[in-house]
Design a protein around this motif. Structure first.
Motif, PDB file in Angstrom:
ATOM      1  N   ALA A   6       8.825 -26.644  69.538  1.00 54.37           N
ATOM      2  CA  ALA A   6      10.279 -26.475  69.366  1.00 54.37           C
ATOM      3  C   ALA A   6      10.591 -25.868  68.002  1.00 54.37           C
ATOM      4  CB  ALA A   6      10.991 -27.816  69.532  1.00 54.37           C
ATOM      5  N   PHE A   7       9.875 -26.310  66.980  1.00 56.45           N
ATOM      6  CA  PHE A   7      10.053 -25.762  65.636  1.00 56.45           C
ATOM      7  C   PHE A   7       9.767 -24.256  65.638  1.00 56.45           C
ATOM      8  CE2 PHE A   7       7.932 -24.529  61.637  1.00 56.45           C
ATOM      9  CZ  PHE A   7       8.969 -24.754  60.731  1.00 56.45           C
ATOM     10  N   GLN A   8       8.655 -23.850  66.267  1.00 57.40           N
ATOM     11  CA  GLN A   8       8.290 -22.431  66.293  1.00 57.40           C
ATOM     12  C   GLN A   8       9.215 -21.616  67.190  1.00 57.40           C
ATOM     13  OE1 GLN A   8       6.638 -20.425  64.506  1.00 57.40           O
ATOM     14  NE2 GLN A   8       5.885 -22.073  63.224  1.00 57.40           N
ATOM     15  N   LEU A   9       9.647 -22.197  68.291  1.00 58.92           N
ATOM     16  CA  LEU A   9      10.555 -21.480  69.188  1.00 58.92           C
ATOM     17  C   LEU A   9      11.867 -21.187  68.462  1.00 58.92           C
ATOM     18  CD1 LEU A   9      10.773 -20.308  72.021  1.00 58.92           C
ATOM     19  CD2 LEU A   9      11.671 -22.497  72.787  1.00 58.92           C
ATOM     20  N   ALA A  10      12.345 -22.128  67.680  1.00 61.57           N
ATOM     21  CA  ALA A  10      13.570 -21.915  66.903  1.00 61.57           C
ATOM     22  C   ALA A  10      13.362 -20.823  65.853  1.00 61.57           C
ATOM     23  CB  ALA A  10      14.007 -23.216  66.229  1.00 61.57           C
ATOM     24  N   ARG A  11      12.172 -20.743  65.281  1.00 67.01           N
ATOM     25  CA  ARG A  11      11.878 -19.734  64.243  1.00 67.01           C
ATOM     26  C   ARG A  11      11.639 -18.345  64.843  1.00 67.01           C
ATOM     27  NH1 ARG A  11       9.977 -21.555  58.975  1.00 67.01           N
ATOM     28  NH2 ARG A  11       8.770 -19.642  58.805  1.00 67.01           N
ATOM     29  N   THR A  12      10.848 -18.297  65.911  1.00 67.84           N
ATOM     30  CA  THR A  12      10.412 -16.996  66.446  1.00 67.84           C
ATOM     31  C   THR A  12      11.348 -16.443  67.509  1.00 67.84           C
ATOM     32  OG1 THR A  12       9.054 -17.979  68.202  1.00 67.84           O
ATOM     33  CG2 THR A  12       7.970 -17.572  66.063  1.00 67.84           C
ATOM     34  N   LYS A  13      12.072 -17.313  68.201  1.00 64.80           N
ATOM     35  CA  LYS A  13      12.936 -16.918  69.331  1.00 64.80           C
ATOM     36  C   LYS A  13      12.121 -16.215  70.419  1.00 64.80           C
ATOM     37  CE  LYS A  13      16.864 -17.762  66.936  1.00 64.80           C
ATOM     38  NZ  LYS A  13      16.455 -18.818  66.052  1.00 64.80           N
ATOM     39  N   THR A  25      -1.836 -23.751  65.396  1.00 67.05           N
ATOM     40  CA  THR A  25      -1.531 -24.861  64.483  1.00 67.05           C
ATOM     41  C   THR A  25      -2.457 -26.043  64.753  1.00 67.05           C
ATOM     42  OG1 THR A  25       0.797 -24.220  64.268  1.00 67.05           O
ATOM     43  CG2 THR A  25       0.245 -26.524  63.772  1.00 67.05           C
ATOM     44  N   PHE A  26      -2.549 -26.444  66.024  1.00 71.18           N
ATOM     45  CA  PHE A  26      -3.388 -27.600  66.360  1.00 71.18           C
ATOM     46  C   PHE A  26      -4.865 -27.275  66.159  1.00 71.18           C
ATOM     47  CE2 PHE A  26       0.512 -29.075  68.285  1.00 71.18           C
ATOM     48  CZ  PHE A  26       0.494 -30.411  67.921  1.00 71.18           C
ATOM     49  N   SER A  27      -5.257 -26.075  66.457  1.00 74.28           N
ATOM     50  CA  SER A  27      -6.645 -25.672  66.245  1.00 74.28           C
ATOM     51  C   SER A  27      -7.014 -25.796  64.763  1.00 74.28           C
ATOM     52  CB  SER A  27      -6.836 -24.233  66.728  1.00 74.28           C
ATOM     53  OG  SER A  27      -8.123 -23.785  66.432  1.00 74.28           O
ATOM     54  N   ILE A  35       1.526 -26.402  58.358  1.00 71.87           N
ATOM     55  CA  ILE A  35       0.499 -25.481  58.877  1.00 71.87           C
ATOM     56  C   ILE A  35       1.163 -24.435  59.776  1.00 71.87           C
ATOM     57  CG2 ILE A  35      -1.507 -25.280  60.420  1.00 71.87           C
ATOM     58  CD1 ILE A  35      -2.360 -28.092  59.427  1.00 71.87           C
ATOM     59  N   SER A  36       2.024 -24.904  60.657  1.00 72.18           N
ATOM     60  CA  SER A  36       2.713 -24.029  61.601  1.00 72.18           C
ATOM     61  C   SER A  36       3.552 -22.979  60.880  1.00 72.18           C
ATOM     62  CB  SER A  36       3.583 -24.886  62.528  1.00 72.18           C
ATOM     63  OG  SER A  36       4.187 -24.113  63.508  1.00 72.18           O
ATOM     64  N   LYS A  37       4.290 -23.425  59.867  1.00 77.80           N
ATOM     65  CA  LYS A  37       5.137 -22.522  59.087  1.00 77.80           C
ATOM     66  C   LYS A  37       4.282 -21.438  58.419  1.00 77.80           C
ATOM     67  CE  LYS A  37       8.263 -24.716  56.833  1.00 77.80           C
ATOM     68  NZ  LYS A  37       8.941 -25.522  55.804  1.00 77.80           N
ATOM     69  N   ASN A  38       3.149 -21.837  57.843  1.00 75.09           N
ATOM     70  CA  ASN A  38       2.258 -20.878  57.176  1.00 75.09           C
ATOM     71  C   ASN A  38       1.669 -19.874  58.167  1.00 75.09           C
ATOM     72  OD1 ASN A  38       2.717 -22.021  54.680  1.00 75.09           O
ATOM     73  ND2 ASN A  38       0.936 -23.362  54.787  1.00 75.09           N
ATOM     74  N   LEU A  39       1.316 -20.332  59.364  1.00 78.91           N
ATOM     75  CA  LEU A  39       0.798 -19.418  60.390  1.00 78.91           C
ATOM     76  C   LEU A  39       1.867 -18.412  60.808  1.00 78.91           C
ATOM     77  CD1 LEU A  39      -1.298 -21.874  62.576  1.00 78.91           C
ATOM     78  CD2 LEU A  39      -2.188 -19.962  61.222  1.00 78.91           C
ATOM     79  N   ILE A  52       4.140 -12.822  60.585  1.00 76.42           N
ATOM     80  CA  ILE A  52       5.178 -11.868  60.181  1.00 76.42           C
ATOM     81  C   ILE A  52       4.583 -10.802  59.264  1.00 76.42           C
ATOM     82  CG2 ILE A  52       7.289 -11.591  58.806  1.00 76.42           C
ATOM     83  CD1 ILE A  52       8.139 -14.375  59.894  1.00 76.42           C
ATOM     84  N   ARG A  53       3.795 -11.232  58.283  1.00 76.57           N
ATOM     85  CA  ARG A  53       3.159 -10.271  57.364  1.00 76.57           C
ATOM     86  C   ARG A  53       2.254  -9.301  58.128  1.00 76.57           C
ATOM     87  NH1 ARG A  53       1.694 -14.827  53.179  1.00 76.57           N
ATOM     88  NH2 ARG A  53       3.621 -14.876  51.998  1.00 76.57           N
ATOM     89  N   LYS A  54       1.468  -9.854  59.049  1.00 75.40           N
ATOM     90  CA  LYS A  54       0.545  -9.035  59.833  1.00 75.40           C
ATOM     91  C   LYS A  54       1.314  -8.009  60.672  1.00 75.40           C
ATOM     92  CE  LYS A  54      -3.168  -9.551  63.211  1.00 75.40           C
ATOM     93  NZ  LYS A  54      -3.882 -10.493  64.071  1.00 75.40           N
ATOM     94  N   ARG A  55       2.423  -8.447  61.286  1.00 75.53           N
ATOM     95  CA  ARG A  55       3.218  -7.536  62.107  1.00 75.53           C
ATOM     96  C   ARG A  55       3.894  -6.452  61.272  1.00 75.53           C
ATOM     97  NH1 ARG A  55       5.755 -11.344  66.792  1.00 75.53           N
ATOM     98  NH2 ARG A  55       3.806 -11.562  67.918  1.00 75.53           N
ATOM     99  N   LYS A  56       4.336  -6.808  60.083  1.00 73.28           N
ATOM    100  CA  LYS A  56       4.941  -5.798  59.214  1.00 73.28           C
ATOM    101  C   LYS A  56       3.923  -4.730  58.860  1.00 73.28           C
ATOM    102  CE  LYS A  56       8.735  -8.359  57.113  1.00 73.28           C
ATOM    103  NZ  LYS A  56       9.247  -9.021  55.914  1.00 73.28           N
ATOM    104  N   ARG A  57       2.704  -5.181  58.516  1.00 80.67           N
ATOM    105  CA  ARG A  57       1.638  -4.208  58.222  1.00 80.67           C
ATOM    106  C   ARG A  57       1.340  -3.364  59.454  1.00 80.67           C
ATOM    107  NH1 ARG A  57      -0.754  -8.616  55.544  1.00 80.67           N
ATOM    108  NH2 ARG A  57      -2.122  -8.978  57.304  1.00 80.67           N
ATOM    109  N   SER A  58       1.274  -4.005  60.609  1.00 78.70           N
ATOM    110  CA  SER A  58       0.986  -3.310  61.857  1.00 78.70           C
ATOM    111  C   SER A  58       2.068  -2.294  62.175  1.00 78.70           C
ATOM    112  CB  SER A  58       0.855  -4.337  62.989  1.00 78.70           C
ATOM    113  OG  SER A  58       0.625  -3.710  64.213  1.00 78.70           O
ATOM    114  N   LEU A  59       3.326  -2.681  61.967  1.00 78.29           N
ATOM    115  CA  LEU A  59       4.447  -1.775  62.237  1.00 78.29           C
ATOM    116  C   LEU A  59       4.377  -0.556  61.330  1.00 78.29           C
ATOM    117  CD1 LEU A  59       6.952  -1.455  63.977  1.00 78.29           C
ATOM    118  CD2 LEU A  59       8.234  -2.707  62.253  1.00 78.29           C
TER     119      LEU A  59
END
Length: 186
Positions: free
Chosen positions: A36-43, A55-57, A79-83, A88-95
């Motif tokens: 739920a935390f990630q769904l609210a952040r990522t949509k 996160t659990f891994s 942990i989840s927030k850091n992932l 986001i950083r990885k996607r920005k570089r990818s974009l």
């Protein structure tokens, strides 16, 4: 300390000792909150699920480093927030990389159940479509090719590319969205 808190502390201790059942119980106890935390952040359900799994891994890999003076849920959320930040950083570089590169492969895209992006793609004539697919990064061209030309399932693509199924779902979704954006610019 109530019974639930005591049970969680006991399961954390068992997990630190390698007890798989304890890992499973902790996952069941905290999955919904982290998701739920990630769904609210990522949509985005795929991203939220992928980050929650990771996160659990990561938490279970690093359970020995968990400091019991903090709440377990807080540790998982951190942990989840850091992932998510890493994603986001990885996607920005990818974009940025995508904007600078052009792929070599040319592929036609077909889909049995078209989304809005798929409908735009299908409506284009083949020459324009092939030209537009060339503008995608090669790894996006590859997943489009495997999914629509070779008609492979997500699991088969994951095996072929040696990546998790969730990564394949995200890549294919991203490739279709990027292709739809390219087409809409015409």
């Amino acid at each position: 300390m109530n019974k639930t808190e005591q049970s969680i502390k006991e399961n954390i201790q068992k997990a630190k000792n390698g007890n798989q059942m304890a890992f499973s119980l902790l996952l069941d106890s905290f999955w919904n909150e982290v998701y739920a935390f990630q769904l609210a952040r990522t949509k985005n359900e795929n991203d939220a699920e992928d980050i929650t799994i990771r996160t659990f891994s990561k938490a279970f890999d690093k359970i020995d480093s968990y400091d019991e003076s903090y709440e377990f849920k807080t540790w998982l959320i951190t942990i989840s927030k850091n992932l998510h930040v890493d994603l986001i950083r990885k996607r920005k570089r990818s974009l940025l990389d995508e904007m600078d590169s052009h792929g070599d492969e040319v592929r036609k895209v077909l889909d049995e159940s078209p989304s809005v992006e798929d409908q735009l793609i299908i409506e284009q004539n083949l020459a324009h479509l092939l030209r537009d697919i060339k503008k995608l990064k090669p790894h996006y061209q590859k997943v489009i090719n495997l999914r629509y030309f070779n008609e492979l399932s997500y699991a088969e693509i994951a095996k072929e590319l040696n990546e998790p199924v969730n990564n394949i779902k995200v890549k294919l979704l991203r490739a279709k969205k990027l292709l739809a954006e390219i087409i809409q610019k015409h």
